[in-house]
Design a protein around this motif. Sequence first.
Motif, PDB file in Angstrom:
ATOM      1  N   UNK A  68       0.834  -1.199   0.000  1.00  0.00           N
ATOM      2  CA  UNK A  68       0.000   0.000   0.000  1.00  0.00           C
ATOM      3  C   UNK A  68       0.870   1.251   0.000  1.00  0.00           C
ATOM      4  N   UNK A  69       0.330   2.336  -0.483  1.00  0.00           N
ATOM      5  CA  UNK A  69       1.117   3.578  -0.455  1.00  0.00           C
ATOM      6  C   UNK A  69       1.372   4.015   0.994  1.00  0.00           C
ATOM      7  N   UNK A  70       2.538   4.648   1.191  1.00  0.00           N
ATOM      8  CA  UNK A  70       2.949   5.060   2.550  1.00  0.00           C
ATOM      9  C   UNK A  70       1.892   5.939   3.220  1.00  0.00           C
ATOM     10  N   UNK A  71       1.272   6.795   2.444  1.00  0.00           N
ATOM     11  CA  UNK A  71       0.279   7.731   2.998  1.00  0.00           C
ATOM     12  C   UNK A  71      -0.873   6.975   3.668  1.00  0.00           C
ATOM     13  N   UNK A  72      -1.262   5.870   3.002  1.00  0.00           N
ATOM     14  CA  UNK A  72      -2.373   5.071   3.519  1.00  0.00           C
ATOM     15  C   UNK A  72      -1.979   4.396   4.840  1.00  0.00           C
ATOM     16  N   UNK A  73      -0.772   3.858   4.884  1.00  0.00           N
ATOM     17  CA  UNK A  73      -0.277   3.237   6.113  1.00  0.00           C
ATOM     18  C   UNK A  73      -0.225   4.267   7.240  1.00  0.00           C
ATOM     19  N   UNK A  74       0.253   5.448   6.910  1.00  0.00           N
ATOM     20  CA  UNK A  74       0.370   6.521   7.895  1.00  0.00           C
ATOM     21  C   UNK A  74      -1.004   6.840   8.495  1.00  0.00           C
TER      22      UNK A  74
ATOM     23  N   UNK B 134      -5.112   6.507  12.801  1.00  0.00           N
ATOM     24  CA  UNK B 134      -6.461   6.120  13.244  1.00  0.00           C
ATOM     25  C   UNK B 134      -6.406   5.188  14.445  1.00  0.00           C
ATOM     26  N   UNK B 135      -5.551   4.177  14.336  1.00  0.00           N
ATOM     27  CA  UNK B 135      -5.443   3.194  15.418  1.00  0.00           C
ATOM     28  C   UNK B 135      -4.887   3.840  16.688  1.00  0.00           C
ATOM     29  N   UNK B 136      -3.823   4.647  16.526  1.00  0.00           N
ATOM     30  CA  UNK B 136      -3.218   5.307  17.691  1.00  0.00           C
ATOM     31  C   UNK B 136      -4.256   6.214  18.367  1.00  0.00           C
ATOM     32  N   UNK B 137      -4.985   6.983  17.573  1.00  0.00           N
ATOM     33  CA  UNK B 137      -5.974   7.894  18.151  1.00  0.00           C
ATOM     34  C   UNK B 137      -7.042   7.116  18.913  1.00  0.00           C
ATOM     35  N   UNK B 138      -7.531   6.042  18.305  1.00  0.00           N
ATOM     36  CA  UNK B 138      -8.557   5.225  18.948  1.00  0.00           C
ATOM     37  C   UNK B 138      -8.033   4.657  20.273  1.00  0.00           C
TER      38      UNK B 138
END
Lengths: 200, 200
Positions: A6-12, A17-21
């Motif tokens: 996947x493109x780096x932007x998507x991983x970022x 999202x996960x960290x915020x959650x």
Amino acid sequence: MRRPRRPAEETREEILNTAERMFRAQGYASVSIADIATELSMSPANVFKHFRTKTSLVDAIATRAIEQTLNALKALASDRPAPERLYALAQHLMDEHLSEQVDAPFVFEMILVTITEELDCGDRFRQIVVGMIGEIIAAGVEEGVYHADDIPRLANATFDALACVIHPVMTGMEKADIMATRCREVVRLIDAALRSPLAK
Amino acid sequence: MRRPRRPAEETREEILNTAERMFRAQGYASVSIADIATELSMSPANVFKHFRTKTSLVDAIATRAIEQTLNALKALASDRPAPERLYALAQHLMDEHLSEQVDAPFVFEMILVTITEELDCGDRFRQIVVGMIGEIIAAGVEEGVYHADDIPRLANATFDALACVIHPVMTGMEKADIMATRCREVVRLIDAALRSPLAK
């Protein structure tokens, strides 16, 4: 079947999202980068490629939240007279912080991290909101209701005078109804100053 | 020789002095009432007779500090014109908090306790300072420089607008030179509002 890269932007984005959650649910202090990597089924090294520290994660999360708030502000009552726009701006920023704290107490912890670690997002936020206040004051001068020679100077003073109702640390301390009165009264005071030729 | 019994007020003061010294040196969180009793060579029961909780100790320490600050404020430039008095008041309160934080980082911890525990001292402080601002506005009206119909209302709004420079949580976040500029500019804005007949 191998998953396509996947493109780096998507991983970022996915890391954010996960960290915020996780920060919102468990608190910033008790979640490590390793925990986030585990949750994402990634290697910690992969997370580190995008974010070297937990504070850089919070900076990115806060920056994203600030951008959303600012986009909502831009659309706010831009066809109304300047005094109404000033009040709407203050009220919107206050409500944003008040609702955040009701929704998630750990959000407050994250905000404190951005302050104590002096992350860039706070300065950027100030700069952009001061710019918006400056635009409102300029519109008020145009409309003939405000008087201002040095708009950036007045915009900065206005931002600071509003701290009691828009600063996330201050909104965390009082009940919503007291804050609502406070917001109305302080905006009223600022409005009187901006209408006065003496504030030049 | 037996030590003569001391009056309760004296014991209370001694407990406060020792608790304040220990909180400032080691931090509120890490000092217990038992530690304070040991330091005073008293029984914990004796300390409890005067202060039932650590928060009531902090409340008493903060109240004492607030009284000292307010006494210093009363003497402040009361023979000067109202606008100068307003600036002197804001500056004095700001400097008081700034110097506290330089002297002792644990003071900030105690201030946070008074806020998060919603101790009475914060409300009392607000009430008295709002009263002082009200007196300055009334003097300004008398001098013919300020316009005000509802002085308590304007005094409350002024207090809130000054939060960015006099609230202990806000003074803990910025460098002293930035705070000094901020104080001057916000007082200037409030002054313009009070001079305007529109602020009535």
